[in-house]
Write a protein that holds these residues in place. Structure first.
Motif, PDB file in Angstrom:
ATOM      1  N   LYS A  16       0.812  -1.220   0.000  1.00 12.06           N
ATOM      2  CA  LYS A  16       0.000   0.000   0.000  1.00 12.06           C
ATOM      3  C   LYS A  16       0.845   1.269   0.000  1.00 12.06           C
ATOM      4  O   LYS A  16       0.527   2.246  -0.671  1.00 12.06           O
ATOM      5  CB  LYS A  16      -0.949  -0.006   1.195  1.00 12.06           C
ATOM      6  CG  LYS A  16      -2.049  -1.047   1.104  1.00 12.06           C
ATOM      7  CD  LYS A  16      -2.997  -0.940   2.286  1.00 12.06           C
ATOM      8  CE  LYS A  16      -4.123  -1.964   2.182  1.00 12.06           C
ATOM      9  NZ  LYS A  16      -5.064  -1.895   3.326  1.00 12.06           N
ATOM     10  N   ALA A  17       1.904   1.279   0.778  1.00 17.94           N
ATOM     11  CA  ALA A  17       2.720   2.491   0.898  1.00 17.94           C
ATOM     12  C   ALA A  17       4.194   2.117   0.939  1.00 17.94           C
ATOM     13  O   ALA A  17       4.873   2.309   1.950  1.00 17.94           O
ATOM     14  CB  ALA A  17       2.319   3.279   2.150  1.00 17.94           C
ATOM     15  N   LEU A  53       8.463   5.906 -10.247  1.00 15.40           N
ATOM     16  CA  LEU A  53       7.208   6.612  -9.981  1.00 15.40           C
ATOM     17  C   LEU A  53       6.071   6.039 -10.808  1.00 15.40           C
ATOM     18  O   LEU A  53       4.933   5.958 -10.348  1.00 15.40           O
ATOM     19  CB  LEU A  53       7.378   8.105 -10.269  1.00 15.40           C
ATOM     20  CG  LEU A  53       8.333   8.864  -9.330  1.00 15.40           C
ATOM     21  CD1 LEU A  53       8.551  10.282  -9.833  1.00 15.40           C
ATOM     22  CD2 LEU A  53       7.813   8.867  -7.906  1.00 15.40           C
ATOM     23  N   PRO A 112       2.506   2.831  -6.416  1.00 16.33           N
ATOM     24  CA  PRO A 112       1.176   3.388  -6.136  1.00 16.33           C
ATOM     25  C   PRO A 112       1.261   4.817  -5.595  1.00 16.33           C
ATOM     26  O   PRO A 112       2.337   5.295  -5.214  1.00 16.33           O
ATOM     27  CB  PRO A 112       0.632   2.428  -5.071  1.00 16.33           C
ATOM     28  CG  PRO A 112       1.846   1.906  -4.381  1.00 16.33           C
ATOM     29  CD  PRO A 112       2.904   1.786  -5.443  1.00 16.33           C
ATOM     30  N   PRO A 113       0.119   5.516  -5.541  1.00 15.29           N
ATOM     31  CA  PRO A 113       0.117   6.905  -5.072  1.00 15.29           C
ATOM     32  C   PRO A 113       0.640   7.076  -3.647  1.00 15.29           C
ATOM     33  O   PRO A 113       1.189   8.134  -3.311  1.00 15.29           O
ATOM     34  CB  PRO A 113      -1.367   7.297  -5.152  1.00 15.29           C
ATOM     35  CG  PRO A 113      -1.941   6.395  -6.190  1.00 15.29           C
ATOM     36  CD  PRO A 113      -1.208   5.097  -6.050  1.00 15.29           C
ATOM     37  N   GLY A 114       0.521   6.061  -2.814  1.00 13.56           N
ATOM     38  CA  GLY A 114       0.962   6.182  -1.434  1.00 13.56           C
ATOM     39  C   GLY A 114       2.429   5.907  -1.204  1.00 13.56           C
ATOM     40  O   GLY A 114       2.897   5.912  -0.063  1.00 13.56           O
ATOM     41  N   ASP A 169       7.227  15.723  -7.926  1.00 14.07           N
ATOM     42  CA  ASP A 169       6.237  14.728  -7.502  1.00 14.07           C
ATOM     43  C   ASP A 169       6.240  14.668  -5.970  1.00 14.07           C
ATOM     44  O   ASP A 169       7.302  14.556  -5.354  1.00 14.07           O
ATOM     45  CB  ASP A 169       6.603  13.361  -8.092  1.00 14.07           C
ATOM     46  CG  ASP A 169       5.508  12.321  -7.894  1.00 14.07           C
ATOM     47  OD1 ASP A 169       5.153  12.036  -6.727  1.00 14.07           O
ATOM     48  OD2 ASP A 169       5.038  11.759  -8.894  1.00 14.07           O
ATOM     49  N   ARG A 171       5.709  12.465  -3.948  1.00 13.20           N
ATOM     50  CA  ARG A 171       6.245  11.224  -3.390  1.00 13.20           C
ATOM     51  C   ARG A 171       7.763  11.254  -3.268  1.00 13.20           C
ATOM     52  O   ARG A 171       8.347  10.368  -2.625  1.00 13.20           O
ATOM     53  CB  ARG A 171       5.833  10.042  -4.270  1.00 13.20           C
ATOM     54  CG  ARG A 171       4.337   9.759  -4.300  1.00 13.20           C
ATOM     55  CD  ARG A 171       3.994   8.679  -5.318  1.00 13.20           C
ATOM     56  NE  ARG A 171       4.184   9.159  -6.697  1.00 13.20           N
ATOM     57  CZ  ARG A 171       4.039   8.391  -7.773  1.00 13.20           C
ATOM     58  NH1 ARG A 171       3.706   7.105  -7.631  1.00 13.20           N
ATOM     59  NH2 ARG A 171       4.206   8.897  -8.980  1.00 13.20           N
TER      60      ARG A 171
END
Length: 227
Positions: free
Chosen positions: A61-62, A80, A84-86, A116, A118
């Motif tokens: 998930k992260a 990237l 995932p977004p997390g 970004d 992240r």
């Protein structure tokens, strides 16, 4: 033919020599002496380093990913795209000028990826980042040299010796991946990865991402257990 133009030079800390940033038309290259470390026209194997490693952890998930070496951002961009977004991606770049080039003459190559949310860019030796926290990373991607031979900086050898691989093992979460880019094969390095307790896969890839051209090697070494 358009001649090469020297844009800037930068010293590698620890008496590692001098990097040169060169441009020919829309093409860029980073040189160490007569060795071309990277070229803006050849990104396939750097991208493969990220996609192969991040593909192993993309279901988390992260995930937290550490990239050693900013270069021209090809590994970062591919990571990237695969994460995932997390996710959180930290890039450790030893040479301050390389980080400056990313927002200066190479800004068109990077095309905003450092913005970004992240991404965190640290001007630090990746060995230090690896040793700071145990079980901190889902993946560690190393593209800081020409492979496990310390071409640009002799002290990079410590990343690939038994102690350095032990530190990487400790820094990975269970099931985490250590991925290493190399210009060519190195049988003894594969044995060292295995001796460090990592399960090892060696993948051949092309510099241009297609058939033909130089063949490079990526090691995928996984720490046992589940994340």
């Amino acid at each position: 033919m358009i001649p090469w133009e020297n844009l800037d030079t930068a010293s590698i800390p620890g008496d590692g020599g001098t990097l040169r940033l060169r441009r020919r038309g829309t093409e860029y290259a980073i040189m160490l002496g007569q060795n071309e470390l990277m070229n803006s026209r050849l990104s396939g194997s750097e991208e493969a380093l990220a996609t192969l490693a991040c593909g192993r952890i993309a279901s988390r998930k992260a995930p937290h990913v550490l990239i050693g070496g900013l270069g021209m951002g090809f590994t970062l961009r591919a990571a990237l795209g695969a994460l995932p977004p997390g996710a959180a991606v930290t890039v450790a770049e030893l040479v301050p000028a390389v980080a400056a080039w990313a927002r200066g003459p190479l800004a068109g190559v990077f095309d905003g990826i450092l913005d970004d949310p992240r991404v965190t860019l640290r001007e630090v030796d990746v060995a230090r980042a690896i040793g700071e926290r145990p079980a901190a990373w889902d993946a560690i991607l190393l593209d800081v040299d020409n492979g496990p031979d310390g071409l640009t900086r002799a002290s990079n050898d410590r990343l690939y010796d038994p102690a350095g691989l032990g530190a990487a093992y400790a820094a990975l979460r269970p099931g985490g991946v250590l991925a290493v880019w190399s210009a060519g094969p190195d049988r003894s390095f594969g044995r060292r990865l295995h001796d460090a307790g990592l399960s090892v896969e060696e993948v051949a890839t092309r510099a241009n991402g297609r058939k033909g051209g130089a063949r490079h090697v990526i090691w995928l070494a996984v720490r046992s257990g589940r994340g």
